[in-house]
Design an enzyme around this catalytic site. Sequence first.
Site, PDB file in Angstrom:
ATOM      1  N   ARG A 218      10.230  10.164 -19.982  1.00 63.11           N
ATOM      2  CA  ARG A 218       8.843   9.697 -20.108  1.00 63.11           C
ATOM      3  C   ARG A 218       8.732   8.978 -21.432  1.00 63.11           C
ATOM      4  O   ARG A 218       9.138   9.515 -22.457  1.00 63.11           O
ATOM      5  CB  ARG A 218       7.825  10.857 -20.021  1.00 63.11           C
ATOM      6  CG  ARG A 218       7.727  11.404 -18.582  1.00 63.11           C
ATOM      7  CD  ARG A 218       6.501  12.293 -18.340  1.00 63.11           C
ATOM      8  NE  ARG A 218       6.630  13.576 -18.973  1.00 63.11           N
ATOM      9  CZ  ARG A 218       5.847  14.024 -19.965  1.00 63.11           C
ATOM     10  NH1 ARG A 218       4.847  13.272 -20.403  1.00 63.11           N
ATOM     11  NH2 ARG A 218       6.053  15.208 -20.499  1.00 63.11           N
TER      12      ARG A 218
ATOM     13  N   ASN B 192     -25.325 -24.967 -13.275  1.00 66.25           N
ATOM     14  CA  ASN B 192     -23.944 -24.670 -13.612  1.00 66.25           C
ATOM     15  C   ASN B 192     -23.280 -23.768 -12.570  1.00 66.25           C
ATOM     16  O   ASN B 192     -23.901 -22.825 -12.085  1.00 66.25           O
ATOM     17  CB  ASN B 192     -23.877 -23.996 -14.982  1.00 66.25           C
ATOM     18  CG  ASN B 192     -24.201 -24.953 -16.117  1.00 66.25           C
ATOM     19  OD1 ASN B 192     -23.893 -26.139 -16.032  1.00 66.25           O
ATOM     20  ND2 ASN B 192     -24.832 -24.450 -17.165  1.00 66.25           N
TER      21      ASN B 192
ATOM     22  N   SER C 202     -29.296 -23.661 -17.941  1.00 65.07           N
ATOM     23  CA  SER C 202     -28.833 -23.811 -19.312  1.00 65.07           C
ATOM     24  C   SER C 202     -29.945 -23.321 -20.219  1.00 65.07           C
ATOM     25  O   SER C 202     -31.116 -23.323 -19.840  1.00 65.07           O
ATOM     26  CB  SER C 202     -28.545 -25.289 -19.569  1.00 65.07           C
ATOM     27  OG  SER C 202     -28.765 -25.617 -20.923  1.00 65.07           O
TER      28      SER C 202
ATOM     29  N   LYS D  11     -29.763 -28.635 -15.424  1.00 63.06           N
ATOM     30  CA  LYS D  11     -28.451 -28.082 -15.103  1.00 63.06           C
ATOM     31  C   LYS D  11     -28.440 -27.078 -13.943  1.00 63.06           C
ATOM     32  O   LYS D  11     -29.352 -26.283 -13.812  1.00 63.06           O
ATOM     33  CB  LYS D  11     -27.843 -27.390 -16.335  1.00 63.06           C
ATOM     34  CG  LYS D  11     -27.435 -28.331 -17.459  1.00 63.06           C
ATOM     35  CD  LYS D  11     -26.376 -29.363 -17.098  1.00 63.06           C
ATOM     36  CE  LYS D  11     -24.944 -28.903 -17.126  1.00 63.06           C
ATOM     37  NZ  LYS D  11     -24.446 -28.191 -18.254  1.00 63.06           N
TER      38      LYS D  11
ATOM     39  N   ARG E 138       0.779  -1.227   0.000  1.00 58.63           N
ATOM     40  CA  ARG E 138       0.000   0.000   0.000  1.00 58.63           C
ATOM     41  C   ARG E 138       0.828   1.305   0.000  1.00 58.63           C
ATOM     42  O   ARG E 138       0.711   2.118  -0.922  1.00 58.63           O
ATOM     43  CB  ARG E 138      -0.922  -0.034   1.222  1.00 58.63           C
ATOM     44  CG  ARG E 138      -2.191   0.726   1.078  1.00 58.63           C
ATOM     45  CD  ARG E 138      -3.029   0.513   2.334  1.00 58.63           C
ATOM     46  NE  ARG E 138      -4.210  -0.269   2.072  1.00 58.63           N
ATOM     47  CZ  ARG E 138      -5.327   0.232   1.523  1.00 58.63           C
ATOM     48  NH1 ARG E 138      -5.380   1.502   1.158  1.00 58.63           N
ATOM     49  NH2 ARG E 138      -6.362  -0.518   1.320  1.00 58.63           N
TER      50      ARG E 138
END
Lengths: 459, 459, 459, 459
Positions: free
Chosen positions: A313, A282, A274, A280, A182
């Site tokens: 730069r 999922n 699905s 299904k 940080r």
Amino acid sequence: MSLYDLLFGSAECELLYSDSACLQMLLRFAAVLADVEAAAGVIPQQAADAILAKCRADLFDLAELRKQTGLAGNLAIPVVKQLTALVAAGNKEAAGFVHWGATSQDAMDTGAVAQLSVALDFYERELAHLSNTLASLAALHRSTMVVARTWMQQALPTSFGLIVAGWLDALLRDRKRLQEMRPRVLTLQFGGAVGSLAALGEKGPVVAKALAQELKLSLPAVPWHAHRDRMAEAAAFFGLSVGTLGKIARDISLYAQTEVGELAEPEAAGRGGSSTMPQKNNPVTCAVVLAAAQRVPGLVSTMLSVMPQEYQRGLGGWHAEWEVLPEIVRLSCGALHHLSEMMPRLQVNSERMKANLDASNGLIFAEAVSMDLARRIGKSAAHELVQAECKRALAEKRHLKDVLAVDEKSRPELKGMDLESLFDAKKYLGSASEFIQRVLLEHAELSGGSQNPLRTEVK
Amino acid sequence: MSLYDLLFGSAECELLYSDSACLQMLLRFAAVLADVEAAAGVIPQQAADAILAKCRADLFDLAELRKQTGLAGNLAIPVVKQLTALVAAGNKEAAGFVHWGATSQDAMDTGAVAQLSVALDFYERELAHLSNTLASLAALHRSTMVVARTWMQQALPTSFGLIVAGWLDALLRDRKRLQEMRPRVLTLQFGGAVGSLAALGEKGPVVAKALAQELKLSLPAVPWHAHRDRMAEAAAFFGLSVGTLGKIARDISLYAQTEVGELAEPEAAGRGGSSTMPQKNNPVTCAVVLAAAQRVPGLVSTMLSVMPQEYQRGLGGWHAEWEVLPEIVRLSCGALHHLSEMMPRLQVNSERMKANLDASNGLIFAEAVSMDLARRIGKSAAHELVQAECKRALAEKRHLKDVLAVDEKSRPELKGMDLESLFDAKKYLGSASEFIQRVLLEHAELSGGSQNPLRTEVK
Amino acid sequence: MSLYDLLFGSAECELLYSDSACLQMLLRFAAVLADVEAAAGVIPQQAADAILAKCRADLFDLAELRKQTGLAGNLAIPVVKQLTALVAAGNKEAAGFVHWGATSQDAMDTGAVAQLSVALDFYERELAHLSNTLASLAALHRSTMVVARTWMQQALPTSFGLIVAGWLDALLRDRKRLQEMRPRVLTLQFGGAVGSLAALGEKGPVVAKALAQELKLSLPAVPWHAHRDRMAEAAAFFGLSVGTLGKIARDISLYAQTEVGELAEPEAAGRGGSSTMPQKNNPVTCAVVLAAAQRVPGLVSTMLSVMPQEYQRGLGGWHAEWEVLPEIVRLSCGALHHLSEMMPRLQVNSERMKANLDASNGLIFAEAVSMDLARRIGKSAAHELVQAECKRALAEKRHLKDVLAVDEKSRPELKGMDLESLFDAKKYLGSASEFIQRVLLEHAELSGGSQNPLRTEVK
Amino acid sequence: MSLYDLLFGSAECELLYSDSACLQMLLRFAAVLADVEAAAGVIPQQAADAILAKCRADLFDLAELRKQTGLAGNLAIPVVKQLTALVAAGNKEAAGFVHWGATSQDAMDTGAVAQLSVALDFYERELAHLSNTLASLAALHRSTMVVARTWMQQALPTSFGLIVAGWLDALLRDRKRLQEMRPRVLTLQFGGAVGSLAALGEKGPVVAKALAQELKLSLPAVPWHAHRDRMAEAAAFFGLSVGTLGKIARDISLYAQTEVGELAEPEAAGRGGSSTMPQKNNPVTCAVVLAAAQRVPGLVSTMLSVMPQEYQRGLGGWHAEWEVLPEIVRLSCGALHHLSEMMPRLQVNSERMKANLDASNGLIFAEAVSMDLARRIGKSAAHELVQAECKRALAEKRHLKDVLAVDEKSRPELKGMDLESLFDAKKYLGSASEFIQRVLLEHAELSGGSQNPLRTEVK
């Protein structure tokens, strides 16, 4: 903004990187710069006041900015131009002091760092949230037996709590990394055209210090226009952390296979279905997290490979970062957010875990038997003997314990084994419980006691 | 071993990752494991003694290991097999206790961490060495004027010391990162087949602790077989650091262009020549460092992308790491070593720096003029006016100062400028000197006072 | 849409990947599917008509799609749901036939391929345009002398036309690659839930064939849901091509350095300026192209690394592609478009080229001298001798020709050289002209004669 | 050479890239160059003869080469130096004609291309071999029923032959790609110092043409020193192909899970065992192939990202390729070789496939039921109804067919379904058989009829 923003990203991060948020970050830099320069006597206070009054994204023409950015080669130039025009409309003299002594990269890098700062706050909170969930889960399943698998093959019994503790332990390392990183990363960029603050004469350091304080950023020893390790470090942090999220998602997706069935993502209306198969469910969250874990590494490699930027730069390398770092942040925050939100409702099927432990006809106790035997006949001999017994059990579709019980009669080495005990999963957990405990303690320490799953559990 | 080992790598790192060194790391694990297990009463002391006696790489058949590794799928299995046979030849019973309670990954990960530990020592020393050189260089050239360039175009004057201070500042961050990472990454791996140390019953923690102590590694809360963030963090560290080395090399290669000529790599017999052009002095060190800076990012992305490993020990992902992490270490150590060795003899051509400052017919003072003017007529107006003057100077191939001096008469805004002072590079350095000083102080602090270029300079 | 869309992308590609364009591609699939299914007697014609009438992106609620996509895990599910609702509002029965027999991935992959098809058309046109410009430039500068540089050092004289011919030659290879790739990549995806088209019974092949014809896509031998090499091949093509664009941009940026000054990007209002330095003409196009050339490789590596997708349709890997391939297309089309647009106005400063040829005091003729000498005294001896002469010329700041002329008297080997001729750049061009010619012929062939710079030149 | 060479590489490729093989490739260039230059009258024939006689790797000091390469910055310079010395020892004059008119990069690039040529031959043969195996397997299992899985969940029934046909189809595309790429990539590099062949005067084209013929390489229109797309294209080809190998290995590793058990790698002595668990049969080949599939993408991204090389011959980018392309070739050839060798002995457990089809209590027939129903009540309604029935079956642990049979009585929509037929996997294969046939035909065509599994099958 894209149709996938709420799938791959999180609402918070989308807001953070919206066009107007990006613009506002640049305007905040311009405003605070004017303010501290006035305080330092570099520009007139009334110029600063006039500038501040116009540093509001809603006053700007985003379509025009988009167009001018395509020409100018960066966002800061047209923003400064529009801001100058806005100020000039009310106070011609004040307009002359917009962006005083700064270069485009000062505004853009500092803006990017400020956005990163918000993102890290969000990420830290979500990491803490996910850690708490996992700590509770590890404590709860300290003694839930489950098959341990290596090379995608059943190996030994273990405890589900130990598996979760492993996930948690990795998250705790990410939290420490974030803390260490940080102050190094959240750093002001302010160097003027070439990093010397020449345009501010002797006032450079005073203005820079005040700018950093006001923006709540670290003050670097020296401007870092062409030294991009700070940005790349943030990228690498997310890369590491998303890798761990991917590891957790990989595991859940494997445990959720129809044939394994030990975990499942929670069902929810409109989720996991699905378009064609009615049965299904999922694992959408796993898909999202795994997608992020496969996309972020390539983006991190870009952030690393553009580091050798030219001279004071660079050309191209810096430009490459502008969209890549936000994309890393978006994917990482999205993955963490989705996982952290799903995890408290993760379905744990301990019955199925038990059933799978029994599915191998005792083969997952082969190491236990082998190690017991090894104490008497040595490890290699034991290994070979048990390997042969396993093959027999497999070929004859019988339980390894039964095969051993029969062979015990004919093979003297096998005599005297406590088969009941050797085939008791609970007795082959080694240090699992101690390991879980250690991780929970680490989590409690890092959480400052406020989120202590141990305490909850004790009650 | 390859023909490029001394070009891309360093002699030290080649030794560290030679076949026999890799083998020895595994044997050291086996030896110390036997030792601490004997001390903990897990295996007989005499078995441990017999094992230790055979843990010497020179007793092993490398060609056979190579062959068996191709079959077995990892290096530890055939090493354990050969070691067992070697021990058995002298003490059949002792052979039964080789690798007791450990899994292949315990030996291989711990070996890899131990190699990393040596590599980090080397890297830290070389970073310190390069930092010292740069600190001296920054102090020496505190007031050496040079053109600052942005977007690969001449921009303003700056001091060469400031440029070097920027390089140094980035290296100091790497030194801090290395310190922070060390205890987290240099960690024992010891979990047995699935991370529970089940085969050691209750003795797991005692053995693990002694093992870590003996090997001078941290003891983790929990084994980390399928959590690869530690390895990936080491990879990312090198990625960041090589990026900074690449930045330095990029700069040197640009300054060394025939047309710029401000820096040059030192000439040396057999170095930098061309096979066909007699006049060439090619910057070989820059090429080596830049090659590393372009190769490491892709390798880091591999280390990150394999993190989502399956279950308790994965399939393919872990295998992918075996050669990738050593390659990262080899390239990073090689790049750092070559740069650190070349830098004390870097040729600085301050005459050429001066000549290049004068080459633009005053255009690099455009910002100085513009900012001076801006105080009176505002930044935009000043910017536009000076831009027009620059174009005139360019078109007419005259010095900007002369153009301004003439126009001063006709354009009232230009009146009263102190052109002599505005076109004096030394007067447009802003905070360069203070920035350099700050970096040198940071360096002195990090170096514990023993290597203080400031002190030398004061004399 | 982002503020950088017109900088990094091109207007055409932004449109192609806008939210509504993405939606429309899915709707087009749904429409054509219904149409051909009706023709094949799979669904009623009136159902198809009702569906077609609603396949218009402007009828959809994008905000709701965004939200539902976040839940459902892909875009096709909510699109099918909204489409079904829209159809049902007018014709309840017809609504039952929306997306008949298809799976989400059929719609999404085919949509992505259709977008790719448009993008490849655009890319091909722009490649042709850029090739034409380069062909003219190569022809024009066939005899323009310029310094050739290797390892970023002046090496020998060459012709600027040869340099441009090298750029062109690489572009021609990309055009051929594109042609070869097109039919393999631009392929229908249509397999139903698991690639067998089971839901269509025996009508699968007929419907698929008609679908491919209607959509102007190739018909694959077998659906390719989990085989992603087609998508990855497109990604790799762009990776290669952007690498070549990056090479051209790298060169231009180097030639445009203040100290080299042989090329420059054209000036334009609002382009290439600095926010603080009035004299700057930054090569914005080079920065954009170089940024793309550094970003695309990491994205290509993602496309490659997600290829091992699980079973019949994978988890996470496919999801990772959805934004990555469009990003590759966007960056590639953007880079090509900007370069192709700038190139006709590229400023070539042949005076400066000439001046730079003279800047080395004859050192760039060292090879010419050395080879001439080598014919008599052998290459090594010649190389060493000329190397020594070069060092002398450098140290004494004299012209190599003069040094040689003086030494000729004392060193017999040097006698009899035709120094005038050896130091004439035009005489040391070897096969440059023939090479240029070959490339121009290849270009003319590929362009089908319509764009023949040779012809133009002859006039 | 490393301990992992036979695990990750193949014996053939290790030989190809051994130190002496690399050296020999350079010497072959030197030899053929001398030869054709003599034929063209550029150098004396006796010089060529003397040079040829010394172009044997066994005459060279590899340790010295290693050391000098570290200094010189590339391998060609010390090789030319040693070769010159070797020739000079016998014929001083001839020594002067070694490497005449060439630059280091000519020798090194041409050597690299020649190695690539051998590697592509090997790769093509292995691709053909693996294709043949897969063609037979697909034909054999045309009607072997197996569960199709999507999102790692059971989805529908399919045929195992269709799955194998998908693998094969992807390999056939790689074979076509290889054919298309070959002439473009296997191209002579010969341009002298800066690509103009200046040192050869007018003889450049003649020498180049003969050189290409002799080395069996294409003659490029123009030398391509700084245009690296050919090398990068080879890299990308391997990246694509290894991705497909990884897809196959991913599948096998999933099918080989203890809980799935439908495929297994063949057992072999010393292969797939664990150092501690006697029952293990680890899929070592899958691990090797998956490791390659995760390593190659990062290396490809390096090859792409170094493409923008500076001027006529670059700095660092080219150097980065030297070890990266061989590593890509090594990993790709190794992965293909291991897979191609294992595949003929792949264990297919069709009993287990059948058992897994039955394991879901009929849920994998949900789509079949839903589509049947949809014909009467529309797709959405059918989908929702069957979804509810699935949930009931799951909750009550009953077979979906039974649940439907019972509900048929109460729910009129369900009436009249032919449940027996709907729950017959063989009747829900759609176009699987036709798809398989198409792929087998493509394979037969590509194989020129000599390897036609169709014919075999017919017998």
